[in-house]
Design a protein around this motif. Structure first.
Motif: not given
Length: 156
Positions: A29-44
């Motif tokens: 139940n995981a999906v690989r995504v590519t960040a396309d802007h910053k900020p917006g993809y916060p790593c935990r």
């Protein structure tokens, strides 16, 4: 400076997923995504926003595993190139910047005892206000708009 500590999630909880193909990730139940802007993809794990072009895993994570009605899970991002977990003492992580942060205050029994909304410039003050109550054992921070877990905040 407020006496608190914020740590990123342990990288070893996710490392086995790094580099898997999309079919294997889907089974988890995981999906690989590519960040396309910053900020917006916060790593935990790193508590930083991913740079555009970086890959992350979007996974369901049980951030509150307690025997309480407040048990909780939701989607989070983890950078596939994360090397180590962030550890900050008395300092806010980069992913709290310019985001409204919901702070939930829990006692040692895992029961919610308070909550507040912090805006971009008052997160530190809101943490101090919640920790002024000696019954508060720790806080959970969530991105207010999307509702995803951001980090646990402990007294130090």
């Amino acid at each position: 400076m407020n006496p608190y500590q914020i740590k990123g999630l342990p990288i070893d909880q996710f490392a086995a997923l790094f580099g898997r193909d999309d079919a294997d990730l889907a089974k988890c139940n995981a999906v690989r995504v590519t960040a396309d802007h910053k900020p917006g993809y916060p790593c935990r794990v790193t508590l930083e926003d991913a740079e555009p072009g970086e890959t992350l895993l979007l996974i369901n994570y049980e951030d509150y595993r307690v025997a309480s009605p407040y048990r909780h899970s939701y989607a989070i991002y983890v950078r596939e190139n994360a090397i180590e977990s962030a550890s900050l003492r008395g300092k806010l992580p980069q992913v709290f910047a310019n985001r409204p942060i919901a702070l939930r205050a829990f006692d040692s029994d895992g029961m919610l005892r308070g909550a507040t909304l912090a805006l971009a410039n008052d997160v530190d003050d809101k943490i101090a206000q919640l920790f002024a109550d000696p019954t508060i054992a720790y806080l959970h921070a969530h991105n207010a708009a999307h509702g995803c877990f951001a980090a646990r905040i402990d007294r130090s």
